[in-house]
Write a protein that holds these residues in place. Structure first.
Motif, PDB file in Angstrom:
ATOM      1  N   LEU A  90       0.798  -1.221   0.000  1.00 38.50           N
ATOM      2  CA  LEU A  90       0.000   0.000   0.000  1.00 38.50           C
ATOM      3  C   LEU A  90       0.837   1.279   0.000  1.00 38.50           C
ATOM      4  CD1 LEU A  90      -2.983  -0.792   2.389  1.00 38.50           C
ATOM      5  CD2 LEU A  90      -2.926  -0.838  -0.091  1.00 38.50           C
ATOM      6  N   PHE A  91       2.092   1.200   0.443  1.00 39.68           N
ATOM      7  CA  PHE A  91       2.902   2.409   0.532  1.00 39.68           C
ATOM      8  C   PHE A  91       4.154   2.345  -0.345  1.00 39.68           C
ATOM      9  CE2 PHE A  91       0.681   2.215   4.662  1.00 39.68           C
ATOM     10  CZ  PHE A  91      -0.062   3.372   4.543  1.00 39.68           C
ATOM     11  N   VAL A  92       4.975   1.334  -0.158  1.00 36.41           N
ATOM     12  CA  VAL A  92       6.270   1.290  -0.840  1.00 36.41           C
ATOM     13  C   VAL A  92       6.100   1.094  -2.348  1.00 36.41           C
ATOM     14  CG1 VAL A  92       8.448   0.014  -1.019  1.00 36.41           C
ATOM     15  CG2 VAL A  92       7.454   0.481   1.228  1.00 36.41           C
ATOM     16  N   LYS A  96       7.149   3.689  -5.420  1.00 39.01           N
ATOM     17  CA  LYS A  96       8.124   3.343  -6.453  1.00 39.01           C
ATOM     18  C   LYS A  96       7.573   3.669  -7.840  1.00 39.01           C
ATOM     19  CE  LYS A  96      10.989  -0.382  -4.633  1.00 39.01           C
ATOM     20  NZ  LYS A  96      11.309  -1.809  -4.768  1.00 39.01           N
ATOM     21  N   HIS A  97       6.301   3.314  -8.067  1.00 38.34           N
ATOM     22  CA  HIS A  97       5.698   3.586  -9.365  1.00 38.34           C
ATOM     23  C   HIS A  97       5.598   5.086  -9.625  1.00 38.34           C
ATOM     24  CE1 HIS A  97       4.828  -0.515 -10.443  1.00 38.34           C
ATOM     25  NE2 HIS A  97       4.220  -0.727  -9.285  1.00 38.34           N
ATOM     26  N   ILE A  98       5.250   5.843  -8.603  1.00 39.28           N
ATOM     27  CA  ILE A  98       5.158   7.297  -8.760  1.00 39.28           C
ATOM     28  C   ILE A  98       6.530   7.873  -9.087  1.00 39.28           C
ATOM     29  CG2 ILE A  98       4.757   9.446  -7.500  1.00 39.28           C
ATOM     30  CD1 ILE A  98       2.447   7.968  -6.068  1.00 39.28           C
ATOM     31  N   GLN A  99       7.569   7.423  -8.384  1.00 39.07           N
ATOM     32  CA  GLN A  99       8.920   7.920  -8.644  1.00 39.07           C
ATOM     33  C   GLN A  99       9.382   7.557 -10.047  1.00 39.07           C
ATOM     34  OE1 GLN A  99      11.118   6.289  -5.364  1.00 39.07           O
ATOM     35  NE2 GLN A  99      10.621   7.996  -4.002  1.00 39.07           N
ATOM     36  N   GLU A 100       9.055   6.346 -10.516  1.00 37.18           N
ATOM     37  CA  GLU A 100       9.441   5.950 -11.873  1.00 37.18           C
ATOM     38  C   GLU A 100       8.736   6.816 -12.906  1.00 37.18           C
ATOM     39  OE1 GLU A 100       8.633   1.777 -12.197  1.00 37.18           O
ATOM     40  OE2 GLU A 100      10.249   1.246 -10.797  1.00 37.18           O
ATOM     41  N   ARG A 101       7.459   7.128 -12.682  1.00 38.23           N
ATOM     42  CA  ARG A 101       6.730   7.992 -13.607  1.00 38.23           C
ATOM     43  C   ARG A 101       7.355   9.384 -13.656  1.00 38.23           C
ATOM     44  NH1 ARG A 101       0.402   6.665 -12.308  1.00 38.23           N
ATOM     45  NH2 ARG A 101       0.421   4.569 -13.171  1.00 38.23           N
ATOM     46  N   ARG A 102       7.738   9.881 -12.497  1.00 35.17           N
ATOM     47  CA  ARG A 102       8.368  11.206 -12.457  1.00 35.17           C
ATOM     48  C   ARG A 102       9.693  11.196 -13.200  1.00 35.17           C
ATOM     49  NH1 ARG A 102       7.281  13.258  -6.267  1.00 35.17           N
ATOM     50  NH2 ARG A 102       5.079  13.692  -6.567  1.00 35.17           N
ATOM     51  N   LYS A 103      10.457  10.123 -13.050  1.00 30.60           N
ATOM     52  CA  LYS A 103      11.752  10.035 -13.739  1.00 30.60           C
ATOM     53  C   LYS A 103      11.549   9.977 -15.249  1.00 30.60           C
ATOM     54  CE  LYS A 103      14.475   7.901 -10.091  1.00 30.60           C
ATOM     55  NZ  LYS A 103      15.159   6.694  -9.647  1.00 30.60           N
ATOM     56  N   ARG A 104      10.527   9.256 -15.697  1.00 28.04           N
ATOM     57  CA  ARG A 104      10.266   9.157 -17.130  1.00 28.04           C
ATOM     58  C   ARG A 104       9.834  10.497 -17.709  1.00 28.04           C
ATOM     59  NH1 ARG A 104       6.085   4.654 -17.585  1.00 28.04           N
ATOM     60  NH2 ARG A 104       6.296   4.459 -15.360  1.00 28.04           N
ATOM     61  N   GLY A 105       9.144  11.313 -16.913  1.00 29.19           N
ATOM     62  CA  GLY A 105       8.655  12.597 -17.385  1.00 29.19           C
ATOM     63  C   GLY A 105       9.717  13.675 -17.402  1.00 29.19           C
ATOM     64  N   GLU A 106      10.842  13.436 -16.759  1.00 30.16           N
ATOM     65  CA  GLU A 106      11.893  14.453 -16.712  1.00 30.16           C
ATOM     66  C   GLU A 106      12.642  14.503 -18.037  1.00 30.16           C
ATOM     67  OE1 GLU A 106      14.493  13.568 -13.486  1.00 30.16           O
ATOM     68  OE2 GLU A 106      13.015  14.072 -11.964  1.00 30.16           O
ATOM     69  N   GLU A 107      12.937  15.709 -18.441  1.00 30.61           N
ATOM     70  CA  GLU A 107      13.743  15.876 -19.642  1.00 30.61           C
ATOM     71  C   GLU A 107      15.210  15.911 -19.246  1.00 30.61           C
ATOM     72  OE1 GLU A 107      12.591  19.293 -21.848  1.00 30.61           O
ATOM     73  OE2 GLU A 107      10.479  18.739 -21.823  1.00 30.61           O
TER      74      GLU A 107
END
Length: 144
Positions: A90-92, A96-107
């Protein structure tokens, strides 16, 4: 001194941690009630020297304080596994998925200049200063 303490308390990390501890304590109480009310009676039904005590036995039969309570240990292990699974799923894992999405969105940022490019720029700046033209004439030459 009080301003520093206030800044420390108002940082997002401290507030998030406090909320997590409170929620974790409340959740642990729910899991403990679940295992004590449902799981432990099932473990106690397996057997032992005394059904009221659960799965275990007395080391010295005349002394009740020497009871080895295997059911209690199993119950605590089940509590731990349930709490760890809930925290992970429920937390970890979502974080992780949110952090991966943020990394993919970074230029990708601009590439840093190489050592040679920096040295050429320094050389050209020094050359411009020694010619007396000052910092206004600091364009980097690309003919080198």
């Amino acid at each position: 001194m009080l301003k520093g303490f206030k800044d420390f308390l108002m940082r997002g990390n401290v507030v998030d941690l406090a909320v997590a501890v409170v929620i974790g304590a409340a959740f642990t109480a729910i899991v403990t009630a679940f295992t004590n009310g449902l799981i432990k009676p099932l473990i106690n039904a397996i057997g032992g020297s005394d059904a009221a005590k659960g799965l275990g036995f007395n080391v010295l039969s005349a002394n009740n304080s020497t009871f080895l309570d295997f059911g209690g240990v199993i119950n605590a292990a089940i509590n731990f596994v349930i709490v760890a699974a809930i925290v992970y799923f429920l937390f970890v894992l979502p974080m992780k998925h949110i952090q991966e999405r943020r990394k993919r969105g970074e230029e990708a940022g601009p590439a840093e200049p190489t050592d040679v490019e920096l040295l050429k720029e320094i050389r050209d700046l020094l050359r411009a200063q020694s010619n007396g033209s000052g910092p206004a004439n600091t364009a980097v030459r690309s003919d080198d």
